[in-house]
Design a protein around this motif. Structure first.
Motif, PDB file in Angstrom:
ATOM      1  N   SER A  99       0.830  -1.213   0.000  1.00  0.00           N
ATOM      2  CA  SER A  99       0.000   0.000   0.000  1.00  0.00           C
ATOM      3  C   SER A  99       0.859   1.256   0.000  1.00  0.00           C
ATOM      4  O   SER A  99       0.619   2.183  -0.784  1.00  0.00           O
ATOM      5  CB  SER A  99      -0.917  -0.017   1.226  1.00  0.00           C
ATOM      6  N   LEU A 100       1.869   1.297   0.862  1.00  0.00           N
ATOM      7  CA  LEU A 100       2.748   2.473   0.930  1.00  0.00           C
ATOM      8  C   LEU A 100       3.524   2.670  -0.374  1.00  0.00           C
ATOM      9  O   LEU A 100       3.695   3.795  -0.849  1.00  0.00           O
ATOM     10  CB  LEU A 100       3.720   2.334   2.110  1.00  0.00           C
ATOM     11  N   SER A 101       3.975   1.551  -0.974  1.00  0.00           N
ATOM     12  CA  SER A 101       4.699   1.636  -2.253  1.00  0.00           C
ATOM     13  C   SER A 101       3.799   2.218  -3.335  1.00  0.00           C
ATOM     14  O   SER A 101       4.213   3.118  -4.085  1.00  0.00           O
ATOM     15  CB  SER A 101       5.182   0.244  -2.682  1.00  0.00           C
ATOM     16  N   LEU A 102       2.562   1.716  -3.422  1.00  0.00           N
ATOM     17  CA  LEU A 102       1.621   2.205  -4.435  1.00  0.00           C
ATOM     18  C   LEU A 102       1.279   3.677  -4.201  1.00  0.00           C
ATOM     19  O   LEU A 102       1.089   4.434  -5.160  1.00  0.00           O
ATOM     20  CB  LEU A 102       0.340   1.361  -4.431  1.00  0.00           C
ATOM     21  N   PHE A 103       1.199   4.080  -2.930  1.00  0.00           N
ATOM     22  CA  PHE A 103       0.884   5.473  -2.609  1.00  0.00           C
ATOM     23  C   PHE A 103       1.988   6.414  -3.114  1.00  0.00           C
ATOM     24  O   PHE A 103       1.703   7.446  -3.726  1.00  0.00           O
ATOM     25  CB  PHE A 103       0.695   5.625  -1.095  1.00  0.00           C
ATOM     26  N   VAL A 104       3.234   6.010  -2.880  1.00  0.00           N
ATOM     27  CA  VAL A 104       4.375   6.831  -3.325  1.00  0.00           C
ATOM     28  C   VAL A 104       4.413   6.904  -4.851  1.00  0.00           C
ATOM     29  O   VAL A 104       4.600   7.984  -5.440  1.00  0.00           O
ATOM     30  CB  VAL A 104       5.698   6.256  -2.761  1.00  0.00           C
ATOM     31  N   ILE A 105       4.206   5.750  -5.520  1.00  0.00           N
ATOM     32  CA  ILE A 105       4.201   5.730  -6.999  1.00  0.00           C
ATOM     33  C   ILE A 105       3.037   6.572  -7.525  1.00  0.00           C
ATOM     34  O   ILE A 105       3.183   7.322  -8.495  1.00  0.00           O
ATOM     35  CB  ILE A 105       4.111   4.278  -7.524  1.00  0.00           C
ATOM     36  N   ILE A 144       2.014  14.029  -9.644  1.00  0.00           N
ATOM     37  CA  ILE A 144       2.835  15.238  -9.798  1.00  0.00           C
ATOM     38  C   ILE A 144       3.275  15.415 -11.258  1.00  0.00           C
ATOM     39  O   ILE A 144       3.246  16.511 -11.814  1.00  0.00           O
ATOM     40  CB  ILE A 144       4.053  15.174  -8.851  1.00  0.00           C
ATOM     41  N   ASN A 145       3.660  14.283 -11.905  1.00  0.00           N
ATOM     42  CA  ASN A 145       4.170  14.351 -13.274  1.00  0.00           C
ATOM     43  C   ASN A 145       3.068  14.234 -14.331  1.00  0.00           C
ATOM     44  O   ASN A 145       3.372  14.275 -15.528  1.00  0.00           O
ATOM     45  CB  ASN A 145       5.204  13.243 -13.513  1.00  0.00           C
ATOM     46  N   ASP A 146       1.808  14.056 -13.882  1.00  0.00           N
ATOM     47  CA  ASP A 146       0.675  13.861 -14.797  1.00  0.00           C
ATOM     48  C   ASP A 146       1.001  12.736 -15.790  1.00  0.00           C
ATOM     49  O   ASP A 146       0.918  12.886 -17.007  1.00  0.00           O
ATOM     50  CB  ASP A 146       0.354  15.166 -15.542  1.00  0.00           C
ATOM     51  N   PHE A 147       1.362  11.586 -15.225  1.00  0.00           N
ATOM     52  CA  PHE A 147       1.873  10.456 -16.011  1.00  0.00           C
ATOM     53  C   PHE A 147       0.861   9.313 -15.962  1.00  0.00           C
ATOM     54  O   PHE A 147       0.281   9.022 -14.919  1.00  0.00           O
ATOM     55  CB  PHE A 147       3.219  10.025 -15.427  1.00  0.00           C
ATOM     56  N   THR A 148       0.647   8.646 -17.096  1.00  0.00           N
ATOM     57  CA  THR A 148      -0.254   7.485 -17.169  1.00  0.00           C
ATOM     58  C   THR A 148       0.466   6.352 -17.876  1.00  0.00           C
ATOM     59  O   THR A 148       1.119   6.566 -18.896  1.00  0.00           O
ATOM     60  CB  THR A 148      -1.541   7.839 -17.941  1.00  0.00           C
ATOM     61  N   LEU A 149       0.345   5.157 -17.331  1.00  0.00           N
ATOM     62  CA  LEU A 149       0.998   3.983 -17.907  1.00  0.00           C
ATOM     63  C   LEU A 149      -0.072   3.009 -18.379  1.00  0.00           C
ATOM     64  O   LEU A 149      -0.927   2.579 -17.596  1.00  0.00           O
ATOM     65  CB  LEU A 149       1.886   3.333 -16.845  1.00  0.00           C
ATOM     66  N   PHE A 150      -0.034   2.684 -19.670  1.00  0.00           N
ATOM     67  CA  PHE A 150      -0.998   1.734 -20.253  1.00  0.00           C
ATOM     68  C   PHE A 150      -0.209   0.508 -20.705  1.00  0.00           C
ATOM     69  O   PHE A 150       0.649   0.592 -21.574  1.00  0.00           O
ATOM     70  CB  PHE A 150      -1.700   2.393 -21.445  1.00  0.00           C
ATOM     71  N   ILE A 151      -0.486  -0.637 -20.086  1.00  0.00           N
ATOM     72  CA  ILE A 151       0.281  -1.862 -20.366  1.00  0.00           C
ATOM     73  C   ILE A 151      -0.606  -2.870 -21.082  1.00  0.00           C
ATOM     74  O   ILE A 151      -1.740  -3.126 -20.649  1.00  0.00           O
ATOM     75  CB  ILE A 151       0.820  -2.480 -19.052  1.00  0.00           C
ATOM     76  N   LEU A 179      -3.816   4.047  -8.816  1.00  0.00           N
ATOM     77  CA  LEU A 179      -2.768   3.721  -7.840  1.00  0.00           C
ATOM     78  C   LEU A 179      -3.137   4.184  -6.430  1.00  0.00           C
ATOM     79  O   LEU A 179      -2.935   3.449  -5.454  1.00  0.00           O
ATOM     80  CB  LEU A 179      -1.436   4.347  -8.266  1.00  0.00           C
ATOM     81  N   LEU A 180      -3.705   5.390  -6.311  1.00  0.00           N
ATOM     82  CA  LEU A 180      -4.122   5.872  -4.979  1.00  0.00           C
ATOM     83  C   LEU A 180      -5.254   5.024  -4.420  1.00  0.00           C
ATOM     84  O   LEU A 180      -5.280   4.695  -3.230  1.00  0.00           O
ATOM     85  CB  LEU A 180      -4.566   7.344  -5.056  1.00  0.00           C
ATOM     86  N   PHE A 181      -6.208   4.676  -5.289  1.00  0.00           N
ATOM     87  CA  PHE A 181      -7.345   3.871  -4.822  1.00  0.00           C
ATOM     88  C   PHE A 181      -6.874   2.485  -4.375  1.00  0.00           C
ATOM     89  O   PHE A 181      -7.302   1.976  -3.337  1.00  0.00           O
ATOM     90  CB  PHE A 181      -8.391   3.769  -5.937  1.00  0.00           C
ATOM     91  N   MET A 182      -5.966   1.862  -5.156  1.00  0.00           N
ATOM     92  CA  MET A 182      -5.424   0.555  -4.759  1.00  0.00           C
ATOM     93  C   MET A 182      -4.670   0.659  -3.436  1.00  0.00           C
ATOM     94  O   MET A 182      -4.756  -0.243  -2.598  1.00  0.00           O
ATOM     95  CB  MET A 182      -4.487   0.036  -5.847  1.00  0.00           C
ATOM     96  N   SER A 183      -3.936   1.756  -3.253  1.00  0.00           N
ATOM     97  CA  SER A 183      -3.203   1.966  -2.003  1.00  0.00           C
ATOM     98  C   SER A 183      -4.159   1.998  -0.810  1.00  0.00           C
ATOM     99  O   SER A 183      -3.900   1.363   0.218  1.00  0.00           O
ATOM    100  CB  SER A 183      -2.421   3.274  -2.106  1.00  0.00           C
ATOM    101  N   PHE A 184      -5.277   2.715  -0.958  1.00  0.00           N
ATOM    102  CA  PHE A 184      -6.255   2.812   0.141  1.00  0.00           C
ATOM    103  C   PHE A 184      -6.933   1.467   0.403  1.00  0.00           C
ATOM    104  O   PHE A 184      -7.153   1.099   1.562  1.00  0.00           O
ATOM    105  CB  PHE A 184      -7.307   3.874  -0.204  1.00  0.00           C
ATOM    106  N   VAL A 185      -7.274   0.756  -0.665  1.00  0.00           N
ATOM    107  CA  VAL A 185      -7.919  -0.565  -0.505  1.00  0.00           C
ATOM    108  C   VAL A 185      -6.993  -1.511   0.246  1.00  0.00           C
ATOM    109  O   VAL A 185      -7.421  -2.218   1.175  1.00  0.00           O
ATOM    110  CB  VAL A 185      -8.307  -1.158  -1.881  1.00  0.00           C
TER     111      VAL A 185
END
Length: 576
Positions: A17-23, A29-36, A59-65
């Motif tokens: 959770s903490l890792s996902l929050f930081v990412i 901040i960078n307005d970045f989106t990753l599509f895999i 990523l923020l929602f997964m961190s909270f969950v």
């Protein structure tokens, strides 16, 4: 052994959770989106591809969950103490969280269905965890209500065949005023309404309280019921300035009002908190329909923090009350369980939108944006009255359970000795106080300039104070006794019974459709269509093959008989 397993899962989930929050912050901040795109299988020119969307929102929602699920797993170690199937329970919780992860990171309707149906299936298993008739009935109404939305999602997948791919995320902007995309929008709204328990599918949510309390804390804060809201946040472009948005505004407002009204007549501790969840879901849906998806997502995250804490405190009280959930049996709990009741009060005040707690930053901003926007009077009325009703049932709950006299004198003294449960609760307490402020600075870095007259600015506070006074009067029975002298049918059965929705859902819709399905199977699938279709063809072929088999037998009499018959037939043909 169980203790170590719970702690291992807790620390694992917390670290992820903490890792996902930081990412997520880095992406924000960078307005970045990753599509895999991950190609699973390629056969000739066909390829089966799994797609994932990682942006700051997912990523923020997964961190909270994951944070809340980690706290719930830690809390479950003591709450489910004595359960010999604790490993099975934690496995189900983790499967539930995994399904939610799939749903959050899917930009594709097919892969969304994977998480969507996973949530439905595992939620059924968790609701019937305590194996009794009430749990089975609750599990059935939960599963059947959610199947309506699942079918709507399947129909949306079928309509997406008109486009080149099921990656809906690419088509929303260009297909805004397209009829086909509008049909897909209606299907997605129906799916979101069933999963987030909007009117008329609201009755399953209080029934799902048959699940163990740690599950309720997870379900009602960040997983199952928020899945519909999250899906509609992703589809928010279709809702702006359209009939879809107007419809959702009405449905969300009515859900908010109905659940707030119903909670004031409820005496079951868990059901009161469940109805408060329903009220907040209505608020998220309606503000999303007004074209403010960021605010809806902001409230979704802040609500997850204090609602999980609220359920954990309720679970601790129920655990100490020897599984009694009736608030009339409680009283003076602040003397017996000071730490637990302090956490409950803070979570309650955050729910009411008390200044500078987590709920204030999102809820007050929502109400001010509603006041500032062009909105009809009916919706405006529903927003502010529902806010007052939220404070009303919160103060009623405080009056019944935390103050006054202890109403079960035969019960042994209760205490705050459940340290493992308190660890889970105290972990969320800090976030219920500070989380709203922190998220506000992160998600909305440049402040909104909302310029309103002083009375409009103070309207939310005035409505909340009026609601608190009403809740106190209702609990004292001074006002309640006068209302009870009215027609009991209207007072209790309609207002307190969720506007007859449980009866309509169970006896009406579900029973009618299930009995209709049974009749169709018996009369058509296994009846006339079987007799004229499958069985008829089978009998015809069987008779012909038996006749053919008889003719093919090496029997002289049959041979002569067939020859004679063939000669007679030829003679008749030549005569004519």
């Amino acid at each position: 052994m169980n203790l170590s397993i719970c702690y291992i899962f807790f620390f694992t989930l917390l670290s992820i959770s903490l890792s996902l929050f930081v990412i997520g912050l880095k992406f924000l901040i960078n307005d970045f989106t990753l599509f895999i795109e991950w190609e699973l299988l390629s056969l000739n020119s066909n390829s089966i591809v799994m797609t994932f969307l990682f942006d700051w929102m997912s990523l923020l929602f997964m961190s909270f969950v994951l944070l809340i699920s980690g706290m719930v797993v830690l809390y479950s170690e003591e709450y489910m103490h004595g359960d010999i199937y604790i490993i099975r329970f934690i496995s189900l919780v983790l499967m539930f969280v995994l399904s939610m992860m799939f749903l959050i990171i899917s930009p594709n309707l097919i892969s969304i269905l994977l998480g969507w149906d996973g949530l439905g299936l595992v939620s059924y298993c968790l609701v019937i965890y305590y194996q009794n008739v009430k749990s089975y009935n609750a599990g059935m109404i939960t599963a059947l209500s959610n199947r309506i939305g699942d079918v709507a999602l399947l129909m949306a997948i079928a309509w997406m065949l008109n486009y080149g791919s099921w990656n809906y995320i690419f088509y929303l902007e260009c297909a805004k005023n397209n009829l086909e995309m509008e049909i897909i929008g209606w299907m997605v709204i129906l799916a979101g309404m069933t999963k987030s328990a909007q009117i008329p599918f609201s009755s399953w949510l209080p029934a799902a309280m048959a699940a163990p309390t740690p599950v309720s804390a997870l379900v009602h804060s960040s997983t199952l019921v928020t899945a519909g809201v999250y899906l509609l946040i992703r589809f928010n472009i279709l809702l702006m300035d359209t009939k879809l948005g107007q419809f959702m505004l009405l449905v969300g407002g009515l859900t908010m009002f109905m659940s707030g009204l119903g909670a004031n007549f409820e005496f079951d501790l868990k059901k009161i908190i469940a109805l408060s969840t329903l009220s907040q879901l209505g608020l998220m849906m309606s503000i999303l329909a007004m074209g403010l998806p960021m605010l809806a997502f902001f409230h979704l995250l802040t609500h997850a923090l204090f609602k999980a804490l609220l359920f954990m405190c309720a679970g601790s009280i129920i655990h100490n009350m020897k599984n009694s959930q009736d608030i009339r049996s409680m009283g003076n709990l602040m003397m017996c369980m000071p730490l637990t009741t302090s956490c409950l009060n803070i979570a309650n005040l955050a729910l009411c939108g008390t200044p500078f707690l987590a709920g204030f930053y999102s809820k007050d901003l929502i109400l001010e944006m509603v006041t500032l926007s062009y909105i009809n009077f009916f919706s405006f009325f529903l927003y502010f009255v529902s806010t007052g009703l939220t404070v009303c049932y919160s103060f009623r709950l405080v009056y019944y359970s935390l103050t006054g006299d202890f109403n079960v004198s035969s019960l042994h003294p209760m205490s705050d000795e459940s340290w493992v449960m308190l660890k889970g609760m105290l972990g969320l307490l800090f976030l219920a106080i500070m989380g709203g402020s922190m998220l506000g600075w992160l998600i909305i870095p440049s402040p909104f300039m909302i310029c309103l007259p002083i009375l409009m600015k103070l309207l939310a506070l005035l409505v909340s104070m009026l609601g608190a006074w009403m809740g106190y009067e209702l609990a004292k029975f001074a006002l309640s006794w006068k209302l009870m002298s009215m027609d009991k049918f209207i007072y209790i059965n309609f207002m307190g019974g969720m506007w007859f929705m449980p009866q309509l859902s169970t006896i009406g819709l579900n029973f009618y459709f299930l009995s209709l399905g049974y009749k169709l199977i018996k009369n058509l699938d296994q009846g006339w269509s079987e007799y004229l279709g499958g069985q008829s063809i089978y009998n015809f072929m069987k008779k012909n093959s038996m006749t053919n088999q008889l003719i093919q037998n090496n029997d002289l009499k049959i041979y002569f008989f067939s020859m004679v018959m063939w000669l007679l037939f030829m003679m008749i043909m030549f005569m004519f």
